[in-house]
Design a protein around this motif. Structure first.
Motif, mmCIF file in Angstrom:
data_model
loop_
_atom_site.group_PDB
_atom_site.id
_atom_site.type_symbol
_atom_site.label_atom_id
_atom_site.label_comp_id
_atom_site.label_asym_id
_atom_site.label_seq_id
_atom_site.Cartn_x
_atom_site.Cartn_y
_atom_site.Cartn_z
ATOM 1 N N ILE A 34 0.847 -1.192 0.000
ATOM 2 C CA ILE A 34 0.000 0.000 0.000
ATOM 3 C C ILE A 34 0.884 1.246 0.000
ATOM 4 N N LEU A 35 0.693 2.078 -1.012
ATOM 5 C CA LEU A 35 1.364 3.376 -1.103
ATOM 6 C C LEU A 35 0.347 4.454 -0.779
ATOM 7 N N PHE A 36 0.632 5.241 0.266
ATOM 8 C CA PHE A 36 -0.270 6.321 0.663
ATOM 9 C C PHE A 36 0.399 7.656 0.380
ATOM 10 N N LEU A 37 -0.253 8.473 -0.444
ATOM 11 C CA LEU A 37 0.248 9.810 -0.744
ATOM 12 C C LEU A 37 -0.464 10.820 0.149
ATOM 13 N N ASP A 38 0.321 11.553 0.910
ATOM 14 C CA ASP A 38 -0.227 12.529 1.835
ATOM 15 C C ASP A 38 0.204 13.930 1.421
ATOM 16 N N CYS A 39 -0.359 14.936 2.060
ATOM 17 C CA CYS A 39 -0.018 16.314 1.731
ATOM 18 C C CYS A 39 -0.566 17.210 2.828
ATOM 19 N N SER A 40 0.091 18.339 3.081
ATOM 20 C CA SER A 40 -0.376 19.258 4.112
ATOM 21 C C SER A 40 -1.703 19.889 3.704
ATOM 22 N N GLU B 97 -2.637 22.949 4.014
ATOM 23 C CA GLU B 97 -2.431 24.228 3.336
ATOM 24 C C GLU B 97 -2.144 24.039 1.851
ATOM 25 N N MET B 98 -1.292 23.056 1.537
ATOM 26 C CA MET B 98 -0.954 22.816 0.141
ATOM 27 C C MET B 98 -2.128 22.229 -0.628
ATOM 28 N N LEU B 99 -2.901 21.363 0.016
ATOM 29 C CA LEU B 99 -4.079 20.799 -0.652
ATOM 30 C C LEU B 99 -5.082 21.899 -0.993
ATOM 31 N N ILE B 100 -5.313 22.812 -0.041
ATOM 32 C CA ILE B 100 -6.235 23.921 -0.301
ATOM 33 C C ILE B 100 -5.731 24.759 -1.477
ATOM 34 N N LYS B 101 -4.427 25.025 -1.496
ATOM 35 C CA LYS B 101 -3.843 25.814 -2.578
ATOM 36 C C LYS B 101 -4.037 25.117 -3.925
ATOM 37 N N ARG B 102 -3.822 23.809 -3.964
ATOM 38 C CA ARG B 102 -3.966 23.066 -5.213
ATOM 39 C C ARG B 102 -5.404 23.070 -5.707
ATOM 40 N N PHE B 103 -6.356 22.905 -4.789
ATOM 41 C CA PHE B 103 -7.760 22.917 -5.205
ATOM 42 C C PHE B 103 -8.175 24.299 -5.703
ATOM 43 N N LYS B 104 -7.656 25.335 -5.079
ATOM 44 C CA LYS B 104 -7.990 26.686 -5.523
ATOM 45 C C LYS B 104 -7.396 26.968 -6.903
ATOM 46 N N GLU B 105 -6.157 26.494 -7.112
ATOM 47 C CA GLU B 105 -5.496 26.733 -8.399
ATOM 48 C C GLU B 105 -6.205 26.020 -9.538
ATOM 49 N N THR B 106 -6.687 24.805 -9.271
ATOM 50 C CA THR B 106 -7.356 24.035 -10.329
ATOM 51 C C THR B 106 -8.851 24.323 -10.405
ATOM 52 N N ARG B 107 -9.355 25.072 -9.402
ATOM 53 C CA ARG B 107 -10.778 25.445 -9.335
ATOM 54 C C ARG B 107 -11.677 24.207 -9.338
ATOM 55 N N ILE C 13 4.579 5.815 2.935
ATOM 56 C CA ILE C 13 3.860 7.090 3.017
ATOM 57 C C ILE C 13 4.769 8.164 2.432
ATOM 58 N N ILE C 14 4.301 8.832 1.396
ATOM 59 C CA ILE C 14 5.079 9.899 0.773
ATOM 60 C C ILE C 14 4.295 11.197 0.891
ATOM 61 N N ASP C 15 4.908 12.177 1.522
ATOM 62 C CA ASP C 15 4.311 13.506 1.640
ATOM 63 C C ASP C 15 4.733 14.321 0.424
ATOM 64 N N THR C 16 3.767 14.726 -0.380
ATOM 65 C CA THR C 16 4.064 15.433 -1.629
ATOM 66 C C THR C 16 3.989 16.948 -1.489
ATOM 67 N N SER C 17 3.870 17.448 -0.259
ATOM 68 C CA SER C 17 3.686 18.894 -0.046
ATOM 69 C C SER C 17 4.752 19.718 -0.753
ATOM 70 N N ASN C 18 6.007 19.244 -0.708
ATOM 71 C CA ASN C 18 7.115 20.003 -1.279
ATOM 72 C C ASN C 18 7.795 19.276 -2.435
ATOM 73 N N LEU C 19 7.106 18.300 -3.012
ATOM 74 C CA LEU C 19 7.707 17.528 -4.095
ATOM 75 C C LEU C 19 7.205 18.003 -5.456
ATOM 76 N N LEU C 20 8.141 18.212 -6.371
ATOM 77 C CA LEU C 20 7.779 18.408 -7.770
ATOM 78 C C LEU C 20 7.526 17.033 -8.381
ATOM 79 N N VAL C 21 6.926 17.023 -9.571
ATOM 80 C CA VAL C 21 6.630 15.742 -10.222
ATOM 81 C C VAL C 21 7.913 14.931 -10.422
ATOM 82 N N ARG C 22 9.003 15.610 -10.787
ATOM 83 C CA ARG C 22 10.254 14.882 -11.013
ATOM 84 C C ARG C 22 10.784 14.281 -9.711
ATOM 85 N N ASP C 23 10.547 14.959 -8.575
ATOM 86 C CA ASP C 23 10.966 14.417 -7.284
ATOM 87 C C ASP C 23 10.156 13.169 -6.949
#
Length: 286
Positions: free
Chosen positions: A85-91, A93-103, A135-145
């Protein structure tokens, strides 16, 4: 056979992760009905199947049926069908920012705020997070990371490094990064800005690095900084922390902070490290 269940928070990068795994040779399927996962596993684990690497996406979109996955996983285990099981997590604050950016509306929004949807989703996914192998926190990861981390785990089969460290230089006049766990102020170090031949260079240039590093105070500070961070890392790992952001700040984020961040990164970026690490310079071009 590698059977990977990709799950996690909406907006954390699950679809991106599946695409990365697909590029790496995995057969990927997203949002299968929970009732079909067992049947799908039987097919890929059958002797006639030519598929030996599989990744399926499972998340909050399964609705009330999500809780049934525990029974499916138990049945797979009883049949000797191994899974990860791979669980992708995120802060938040960053999740809110992503949802706002993608509307986009949060799938658990229910006509309420994104923050409310995130809270509800965290509660409903908690049981999967607890069972996760990775568990990978993607809050500060770019796609290449993220690609690098996934390829290490699921392609190169290297040991998983649960803690990911981000060393970040910045300028105080542009504000302290909100996601920093540790912040170090290096404005007391000799400032290349006041040297005409160095003013328009950065801490990536050898001349600036030599100016900053040749000061005795810099060497003493670096020794203490590196020693402290090395002490903290295994304790953070033992505590279960999976994301550590170390901010190094000077006035403008061009000279001293970049130099010190580079030295810290070099000291921590060792071959047998029990963590992943990257460096970035937020304000170097401002």
């Amino acid at each position: 056979m590698r059977f990977v269940i990709v799950t996690g928070m909406s907006g954390s990068g699950k679809i991106t992760a599946l695409k990365i795994l697909e590029d790496s040779g995995y057969y990927c399927a997203d949002n299968l009905p929970i009732e079909l996962i067992g049947t799908f596993a039987d097919l890929v684990y059958s002797q006639t199947s030519e598929v030996n690497r599989v990744a399926i996406g499972v998340d909050i979109r399964s609705g009330q049926n999500l809780g049934k996955i525990n029974k499916v996983l138990e049945q797979m285990k009883n049949k000797g069908q191994e899974y990860e099981i791979l669980f992708l997590d995120c802060s938040k604050e960053m999740l809110i920012k992503r949802f706002k950016e993608t509307r986009r509306a949060h799938p658990m929004g229910e006509n309420k705020s994104v923050a409310h949807g995130i809270k509800v989703e965290q509660e409903r996914l908690a049981f999967l997070r607890e069972q996760a192998d990775y568990i990978i926190d993607t809050s500060n990861l770019l796609v290449r990371d993220l690609r690098v981390e996934l390829e290490k785990i699921f392609v190169q089969s290297k040991g998983y490094k649960n803690l990911f460290i981000s060393v970040l230089s910045f300028g105080f006049k542009h504000g302290i990064p909100t996601d920093c766990d540790l912040v170090f102020d290096v404005r007391f170090l000799p400032n290349p800005y006041y040297e005409p031949e160095l003013k328009h260079k950065t801490g990536l240039d050898r001349e600036v690095q030599e100016f900053v590093l040749n000061a005795d105070v810099t060497q003493v500070f670096l020794e203490k900084l590196i020693d402290m961070v090395r002490f903290l890392i295994p304790n953070y790992i033992a505590e279960g922390k999976n994301q550590l952001v170390i901010g190094i700040g000077c006035t403008g984020g061009h000279h001293r902070s970049v130099t010190v961040a580079g030295e810290l990164y070099a000291a921590l970026d060792v071959e047998d490290a029990q963590y992943g690490i990257k460096i970035s310079h937020r304000d170097i071009n401002r």
